[in-house]
Design a protein around this motif. Structure first.
Motif, PDB file in Angstrom:
ATOM      1  N   LEU A  26       0.836  -1.188   0.000  1.00 17.55           N
ATOM      2  CA  LEU A  26       0.000   0.000   0.000  1.00 17.55           C
ATOM      3  C   LEU A  26       0.874   1.243   0.000  1.00 17.55           C
ATOM      4  CD1 LEU A  26      -2.871  -0.608   2.605  1.00 17.55           C
ATOM      5  CD2 LEU A  26      -3.112  -0.319   0.139  1.00 17.55           C
ATOM      6  N   ASP A  27       0.447   2.247  -0.755  1.00 18.48           N
ATOM      7  CA  ASP A  27       1.122   3.533  -0.730  1.00 18.48           C
ATOM      8  C   ASP A  27       0.642   4.356   0.457  1.00 18.48           C
ATOM      9  OD1 ASP A  27       2.544   2.984  -3.059  1.00 18.48           O
ATOM     10  OD2 ASP A  27       0.971   3.820  -4.347  1.00 18.48           O
ATOM     11  N   ALA A  28       1.439   5.320   0.870  1.00 13.84           N
ATOM     12  CA  ALA A  28       1.058   6.207   1.966  1.00 13.84           C
ATOM     13  C   ALA A  28      -0.205   6.976   1.590  1.00 13.84           C
ATOM     14  CB  ALA A  28       2.193   7.171   2.285  1.00 13.84           C
ATOM     15  N   GLY A  29      -1.137   7.055   2.523  1.00 13.29           N
ATOM     16  CA  GLY A  29      -2.367   7.801   2.305  1.00 13.29           C
ATOM     17  C   GLY A  29      -3.441   7.060   1.541  1.00 13.29           C
ATOM     18  N   ALA A  30      -3.198   5.806   1.179  1.00 12.52           N
ATOM     19  CA  ALA A  30      -4.191   5.024   0.438  1.00 12.52           C
ATOM     20  C   ALA A  30      -5.191   4.390   1.396  1.00 12.52           C
ATOM     21  CB  ALA A  30      -3.505   3.944  -0.391  1.00 12.52           C
ATOM     22  N   VAL A  31      -6.400   4.167   0.912  1.00 10.09           N
ATOM     23  CA  VAL A  31      -7.433   3.452   1.669  1.00 10.09           C
ATOM     24  C   VAL A  31      -7.770   2.187   0.891  1.00 10.09           C
ATOM     25  CG1 VAL A  31      -9.773   3.506   2.607  1.00 10.09           C
ATOM     26  CG2 VAL A  31      -8.373   5.583   2.628  1.00 10.09           C
ATOM     27  N   LEU A  32      -7.548   1.043   1.523  1.00  6.56           N
ATOM     28  CA  LEU A  32      -7.835  -0.253   0.910  1.00  6.56           C
ATOM     29  C   LEU A  32      -9.052  -0.862   1.578  1.00  6.56           C
ATOM     30  CD1 LEU A  32      -6.856  -2.553  -1.055  1.00  6.56           C
ATOM     31  CD2 LEU A  32      -5.774  -3.576   0.981  1.00  6.56           C
ATOM     32  N   GLY A  33     -10.078  -1.189   0.800  1.00  8.86           N
ATOM     33  CA  GLY A  33     -11.229  -1.921   1.301  1.00  8.86           C
ATOM     34  C   GLY A  33     -10.981  -3.408   1.146  1.00  8.86           C
ATOM     35  N   LEU A  34     -10.967  -4.117   2.259  1.00  3.99           N
ATOM     36  CA  LEU A  34     -10.659  -5.544   2.256  1.00  3.99           C
ATOM     37  C   LEU A  34     -11.954  -6.328   2.450  1.00  3.99           C
ATOM     38  CD1 LEU A  34      -8.371  -7.650   2.146  1.00  3.99           C
ATOM     39  CD2 LEU A  34      -8.171  -7.436   4.622  1.00  3.99           C
ATOM     40  N   LEU A  35     -12.332  -7.074   1.424  1.00  2.00           N
ATOM     41  CA  LEU A  35     -13.596  -7.798   1.415  1.00  2.00           C
ATOM     42  C   LEU A  35     -13.349  -9.300   1.366  1.00  2.00           C
ATOM     43  CD1 LEU A  35     -15.519  -5.689  -1.290  1.00  2.00           C
ATOM     44  CD2 LEU A  35     -15.279  -5.214   1.158  1.00  2.00           C
ATOM     45  N   GLY A  36     -14.396 -10.039   1.641  1.00  5.58           N
ATOM     46  CA  GLY A  36     -14.317 -11.496   1.571  1.00  5.58           C
ATOM     47  C   GLY A  36     -15.416 -12.119   2.393  1.00  5.58           C
ATOM     48  N   ARG A  37     -15.712 -13.369   2.097  1.00  3.21           N
ATOM     49  CA  ARG A  37     -16.734 -14.085   2.861  1.00  3.21           C
ATOM     50  C   ARG A  37     -16.247 -14.306   4.296  1.00  3.21           C
ATOM     51  NH1 ARG A  37     -20.154 -16.779  -1.201  1.00  3.21           N
ATOM     52  NH2 ARG A  37     -19.126 -16.644  -3.243  1.00  3.21           N
ATOM     53  N   ASN A  38     -17.141 -14.688   5.169  1.00  7.07           N
ATOM     54  CA  ASN A  38     -16.781 -14.967   6.559  1.00  7.07           C
ATOM     55  C   ASN A  38     -15.777 -16.116   6.622  1.00  7.07           C
ATOM     56  OD1 ASN A  38     -18.501 -12.999   7.543  1.00  7.07           O
ATOM     57  ND2 ASN A  38     -20.215 -14.409   7.813  1.00  7.07           N
ATOM     58  N   GLY A  39     -14.791 -15.957   7.501  1.00  8.68           N
ATOM     59  CA  GLY A  39     -13.851 -17.038   7.757  1.00  8.68           C
ATOM     60  C   GLY A  39     -12.690 -17.157   6.801  1.00  8.68           C
ATOM     61  N   VAL A  40     -12.479 -16.150   5.943  1.00  7.17           N
ATOM     62  CA  VAL A  40     -11.387 -16.262   4.964  1.00  7.17           C
ATOM     63  C   VAL A  40     -10.063 -15.710   5.493  1.00  7.17           C
ATOM     64  CG1 VAL A  40     -12.963 -16.220   3.005  1.00  7.17           C
ATOM     65  CG2 VAL A  40     -11.957 -14.068   3.825  1.00  7.17           C
ATOM     66  N   GLY A  41     -10.098 -15.045   6.675  1.00 10.61           N
ATOM     67  CA  GLY A  41      -8.850 -14.562   7.263  1.00 10.61           C
ATOM     68  C   GLY A  41      -8.690 -13.065   7.327  1.00 10.61           C
ATOM     69  N   LYS A  42      -9.756 -12.312   7.061  1.00 13.04           N
ATOM     70  CA  LYS A  42      -9.634 -10.849   7.061  1.00 13.04           C
ATOM     71  C   LYS A  42      -9.233 -10.315   8.435  1.00 13.04           C
ATOM     72  CE  LYS A  42     -13.861 -10.049   5.745  1.00 13.04           C
ATOM     73  NZ  LYS A  42     -14.339 -11.458   5.858  1.00 13.04           N
ATOM     74  N   SER A  43      -9.968 -10.722   9.458  1.00 11.42           N
ATOM     75  CA  SER A  43      -9.646 -10.245  10.810  1.00 11.42           C
ATOM     76  C   SER A  43      -8.298 -10.777  11.280  1.00 11.42           C
ATOM     77  CB  SER A  43     -10.749 -10.655  11.791  1.00 11.42           C
ATOM     78  OG  SER A  43     -11.941  -9.938  11.537  1.00 11.42           O
ATOM     79  N   THR A  44      -7.953 -11.989  10.863  1.00  7.69           N
ATOM     80  CA  THR A  44      -6.641 -12.524  11.230  1.00  7.69           C
ATOM     81  C   THR A  44      -5.534 -11.667  10.633  1.00  7.69           C
ATOM     82  OG1 THR A  44      -7.504 -14.777  11.389  1.00  7.69           O
ATOM     83  CG2 THR A  44      -5.128 -14.540  11.096  1.00  7.69           C
ATOM     84  N   LEU A  45      -5.714 -11.209   9.406  1.00  7.89           N
ATOM     85  CA  LEU A  45      -4.722 -10.318   8.802  1.00  7.89           C
ATOM     86  C   LEU A  45      -4.591  -9.038   9.611  1.00  7.89           C
ATOM     87  CD1 LEU A  45      -2.779  -9.343   6.640  1.00  7.89           C
ATOM     88  CD2 LEU A  45      -4.769  -8.673   5.251  1.00  7.89           C
ATOM     89  N   ILE A  46      -5.720  -8.426   9.964  1.00  7.43           N
ATOM     90  CA  ILE A  46      -5.684  -7.193  10.746  1.00  7.43           C
ATOM     91  C   ILE A  46      -4.974  -7.425  12.079  1.00  7.43           C
ATOM     92  CG2 ILE A  46      -7.144  -5.581  12.029  1.00  7.43           C
ATOM     93  CD1 ILE A  46      -7.111  -5.008   9.072  1.00  7.43           C
ATOM     94  N   MET A  47      -5.317  -8.507  12.761  1.00  7.58           N
ATOM     95  CA  MET A  47      -4.716  -8.786  14.065  1.00  7.58           C
ATOM     96  C   MET A  47      -3.229  -9.134  13.932  1.00  7.58           C
ATOM     97  SD  MET A  47      -7.235  -8.381  16.229  1.00  7.58           S
ATOM     98  CE  MET A  47      -7.256  -9.417  17.693  1.00  7.58           C
ATOM     99  N   THR A  48      -2.848  -9.753  12.830  1.00  9.02           N
ATOM    100  CA  THR A  48      -1.434 -10.050  12.609  1.00  9.02           C
ATOM    101  C   THR A  48      -0.648  -8.767  12.367  1.00  9.02           C
ATOM    102  OG1 THR A  48      -2.011 -12.206  11.658  1.00  9.02           O
ATOM    103  CG2 THR A  48       0.197 -11.379  11.213  1.00  9.02           C
TER     104      THR A  48
END
Length: 234
Positions: A26-48
């Motif tokens: 990601l570049d500085a100042g960018a906003v990335l929307g991270l989507l996906g079905r439940n259980g694919v690892g989105k929150s795990t990525l954030i927590m990691t």
């Protein structure tokens, strides 16, 4: 060189691996929307990224500083702020005390208690109340304020619209837009497509612990077949 560079990231829990060699930049100042079905690892990525789930292998570099393997407090001091799913405010601590605690750990910069209360005036009205007395929307704003007061360079937002009324979701969109204007990089995990599409520069989709699709938001919105295939939505 990108502001945030994640390469070959593997992480998970005692019961197994969740992220399987994930790459992200990601570049500085960018906003990335991270989507996906439940259980694919989105929150795990954030927590990691926040240091709350251990890295098994791979790299997380923020402005050329390696964060993989560092403690959550070290990652926070490097400029990463987390707004967790479910808000997780301290019910018996007042709004004013939350803000004072967060500002005491600030790296210094634009965001002060006064500027945050200007952005989120409802918190100013409720500053003497305990967090447990706030509505869900007010608690979410408090969680956002807590993150901003550390003057972060990267903000991780995990499902900020969860359970909130549309008017509060619109306020969250306004706050994210303000972050971007101030040069803050944002990773937004979200199920509300209206919110994600409204604030994100790019959309990325996860499946089975890896990023499988990424496109500018406008391009993603013009490709309903891909959205349906990956997300099950029209």
């Amino acid at each position: 060189m990108s502001f945030l560079e994640v390469s070959g990231l593997v992480s998970g829990y005692d019961r197994g691996t969740v992220l399987h060699g994930l790459d992200l930049d990601l570049d500085a100042g960018a906003v990335l929307g991270l989507l996906g079905r439940n259980g694919v690892g989105k929150s795990t990525l954030i927590m990691t990224l926040a240091g709350l789930v251990p890295v098994s292998s791979g790299s997380i570099r923020l402005h050329d500083v390696e964060l993989a393997g560092k403690r959550p407090d070290q990652i926070a001091r490097a400029g990463v702020a987390l707004v967790p799913q479910g808000r997780r405010v301290w019910a018996t601590v007042t709004v004013a005390e939350h803000l004072a605690l967060s500002s005491s750990r600030s790296r210094g910069g634009t965001w002060t208690v006064d500027s945050v209360l200007d952005l989120l005036p409802r918190l100013a009205e409720r500053r003497r109340h305990y967090a447990g007395q706030l509505s869900g929307g007010e608690q979410q704003m408090l969680a956002v304020a807590r993150a901003l007061l550390t003057n972060p360079r990267l903000v991780l937002l995990d499902e900020p619209s969860d359970g909130l009324a549309p008017a509060i979701v619109d306020q969250i969109a306004g706050v994210v837009t303000t972050m971007r204007a101030e040069g803050v990089t944002v990773v937004l995990v979200e199920q509300d497509l209206h919110l994600a599409f409204g604030v994100a520069d790019e959309i990325a989709v996860m499946e089975k612990g890896a990023l499988v699709h990424r496109a500018p938001t406008a391009q993603f919105r013009r490709d309903p077949d891909t959205a349906h295939r990956l997300l099950g939505v029209a």
